[in-house]
Design a protein around this motif. Structure first.
Motif, PDB file in Angstrom:
ATOM      1  N   GLU A  67       0.822  -1.211   0.000  1.00 27.70           N
ATOM      2  CA  GLU A  67       0.000   0.000   0.000  1.00 27.70           C
ATOM      3  C   GLU A  67       0.852   1.256   0.000  1.00 27.70           C
ATOM      4  OE1 GLU A  67      -1.852   3.493   1.440  1.00 27.70           O
ATOM      5  OE2 GLU A  67      -0.468   2.319   2.686  1.00 27.70           O
ATOM      6  N   ALA A  98       3.937  -3.739  -6.817  1.00 33.01           N
ATOM      7  CA  ALA A  98       4.049  -3.462  -5.387  1.00 33.01           C
ATOM      8  C   ALA A  98       3.791  -4.724  -4.567  1.00 33.01           C
ATOM      9  CB  ALA A  98       3.075  -2.357  -4.984  1.00 33.01           C
ATOM     10  N   ARG A  99       2.780  -5.497  -4.940  1.00 27.86           N
ATOM     11  CA  ARG A  99       2.481  -6.730  -4.203  1.00 27.86           C
ATOM     12  C   ARG A  99       3.619  -7.733  -4.327  1.00 27.86           C
ATOM     13  NH1 ARG A  99      -2.772  -5.669  -6.241  1.00 27.86           N
ATOM     14  NH2 ARG A  99      -2.348  -6.979  -8.057  1.00 27.86           N
ATOM     15  N   VAL A 157       2.509   1.899  -3.406  1.00 25.45           N
ATOM     16  CA  VAL A 157       1.572   2.469  -4.379  1.00 25.45           C
ATOM     17  C   VAL A 157       1.301   3.928  -4.065  1.00 25.45           C
ATOM     18  CG1 VAL A 157      -0.790   2.356  -5.263  1.00 25.45           C
ATOM     19  CG2 VAL A 157       0.503   0.241  -4.892  1.00 25.45           C
ATOM     20  N   ARG A 158       1.061   4.212  -2.784  1.00 20.34           N
ATOM     21  CA  ARG A 158       0.663   5.574  -2.390  1.00 20.34           C
ATOM     22  C   ARG A 158       1.811   6.563  -2.478  1.00 20.34           C
ATOM     23  NH1 ARG A 158       1.480   7.583   2.464  1.00 20.34           N
ATOM     24  NH2 ARG A 158       1.624   5.510   3.415  1.00 20.34           N
ATOM     25  N   VAL A 166       4.195   3.111  -7.450  1.00 23.34           N
ATOM     26  CA  VAL A 166       4.410   1.790  -8.049  1.00 23.34           C
ATOM     27  C   VAL A 166       3.057   1.181  -8.404  1.00 23.34           C
ATOM     28  CG1 VAL A 166       5.380  -0.508  -7.636  1.00 23.34           C
ATOM     29  CG2 VAL A 166       6.507   1.521  -6.678  1.00 23.34           C
ATOM     30  N   THR A 167       3.009   0.480  -9.504  1.00 24.78           N
ATOM     31  CA  THR A 167       1.754  -0.160  -9.891  1.00 24.78           C
ATOM     32  C   THR A 167       1.397  -1.245  -8.870  1.00 24.78           C
ATOM     33  OG1 THR A 167       2.937  -1.744 -11.283  1.00 24.78           O
ATOM     34  CG2 THR A 167       2.150   0.274 -12.330  1.00 24.78           C
ATOM     35  N   PRO A 168       0.106  -1.495  -8.643  1.00 17.12           N
ATOM     36  CA  PRO A 168      -0.301  -2.435  -7.587  1.00 17.12           C
ATOM     37  C   PRO A 168       0.276  -3.836  -7.731  1.00 17.12           C
ATOM     38  CG  PRO A 168      -2.165  -1.088  -8.264  1.00 17.12           C
ATOM     39  CD  PRO A 168      -1.058  -0.773  -9.213  1.00 17.12           C
TER      40      PRO A 168
END
Length: 424
Positions: A215, A228-229, A218-219, A223-225
């Protein structure tokens, strides 16, 4: 600028504790301003000293309940120990006592330019007694901004015994309005002395969840979700490493090379080759990370010593500065050694994650893999090795980390690990 605690990922309980303490510290200053006779110096500092030794008795001490003059931030690598300490330092300097992130006190602390906040980040393998004595002496001065002198010591577990004793004396007899913030992996005696621990308030930090790390990537970093995951899972809760994996292609290549090690171990010669490749990659990464800083430091010192001067005595001044240049080179070598070991440790963490994945698959444990992109390779390993053999390999990686921390030469430790991984 956002709230100073915004980058402290997944640590809600710790943030709540620090906010209350910052508000209490601000109340101490207000009480001291209203009743300047609270203590002999008129600054309300007894509120902090009394909290360490017994129940506070003064009005300022009552206002400062929840605040003390020495803190230890503990937690696993990547949990945000230094981030928490810097954010708390900013909150102490905040004009509103909340860590708003917008006032000059917050802004200058977070950017590292506040005159009353000193950040001690060890560049070498340890923090020596001379550095600590000089720091304690400077910390005893009156805050120029009228609030607090704050000393933040990252990696306080690297204090030598003599440096720890020098710090202990300052913590036992704290200067007025001086706050010490120490960061260490734990409160174990191997990380921080029992006597220092007994005089500090401990703020434990946990490993943030992958969802919390993703999170913030991304925020804050855009970074794209999906990336990021993946980065959050691969970094195993280490926020800084997750950011590097998400944004730096070279970091991803180094990780891929490390995770290719298990399939390269086909014999004794291959084990030694893999060890050499791992050591050389860590050395190259460390050299690249410190080269720019080394060059800038040397240029600045040579300029300060008169390099390039044409006046009378300029050449003699440079000759006389050989000792200072030698000291600089010694510090830079120590920093390079530390950078190499840090780079090697990151590689070992990735390798441990791989064998952890293989072990969980062998045991059919209902947990997600750390390295989703090498799950197939880990699954093949789980079929080839039994659970006991996989566990022995994982232990070999962890033992290598322990050996390097105990100052075993990295090459010897890594070669021993590679042979253990090959033998199983």
């Amino acid at each position: 600028m956002p709230d100073v605690f915004a980058d402290l990922v997944g640590q809600d309980e710790a943030v709540d504790t620090l906010r209350r303490a910052a508000a209490a510290a601000s109340a101490v200053l207000r009480a001291a301003a209203v009743a300047p006779t609270t203590d002999s110096d008129g600054d309300g500092s007894d509120a902090l000293a009394e909290e360490s030794d017994g129940p506070p008795t003064s009005a300022a001490a009552d206002a400062g309940a929840g605040m003390t003059h020495a803190w230890i931030f503990t937690g696993p690598p990547g949990s945000g120990r230094s981030v928490a300490a810097r954010a708390f330092a900013a909150a102490l300097q905040c004009a509103y006592g909340t860590g708003c992130g917008a006032c000059p006190g917050c802004h200058t602390t977070m950017t590292g330019t506040h005159a009353d906040v000193r950040m001690v980040v060890p560049e070498g393998l340890s923090i020596g007694v001379n550095e600590m004595r000089a720091l304690v002496l400077r910390a005893a001065s009156t805050p120029s901004g009228g609030r607090w002198q704050v000393v933040v010591i990252s990696d306080a577990d690297r204090l030598t015994e003599a440096a720890g004793n020098a710090l202990l004396k300052a913590i036992e007899e704290p200067p007025p309005r001086t706050v010490f913030l120490l960061c260490a992996p734990s409160t174990h005696p191997e990380d921080i002395s029992v006597t220092i621990r007994s005089r500090c308030r401990v703020v434990p930090l946990g490993q943030p969840s992958p969802d919390a790390v993703a999170e913030v990537l991304v925020r804050r970093d855009g970074v794209t979700p999906d990336v990021a995951r993946w980065a959050a899972a691969a970094a195993q809760g280490h926020v800084g490493r997750a950011r590097r994996l998400a944004r730096d292609p070279e970091a991803r290549k180094r990780r891929e090379a490390v995770l290719a090690v298990p399939r390269r171990l086909t014999g004794v010669g291959a084990a030694f080759d893999a060890a050499s490749a791992l050591i050389e990659a860590a050395e190259a990464e460390a050299e690249a990370s410190v080269a720019e800083a080394d060059a800038a430091e040397r240029a600045a010192l040579e300029t300060a010593l008169g390099a390039g001067g044409t006046g009378r005595g300029a050449a003699g001044a440079i000759r006389g500065a050989a000792g200072q240049l030698k000291d600089l080179e010694k510090r830079q070598r120590s920093r390079a050694t530390r950078a190499q070991r840090d780079a090697l440790d990151r590689a070992l963490v990735d390798l441990a994650g791989f064998y952890r994945d293989a072990l969980t698959m062998a045991l059919r444990a209902p947990v997600a893999p750390v390295h989703t992109d090498t799950a197939a390779l880990a699954g093949a390993g789980a079929q080839k090795w039994d659970a006991e053999g996989t566990l022995r390999r994982l232990e070999a990686v962890l033992e290598c980390r322990t050996a390097i921390e105990a100052n075993v030469k990295p090459r010897i430790a890594v070669e021993a690990m590679m042979l253990a991984l090959w033998k199983g």
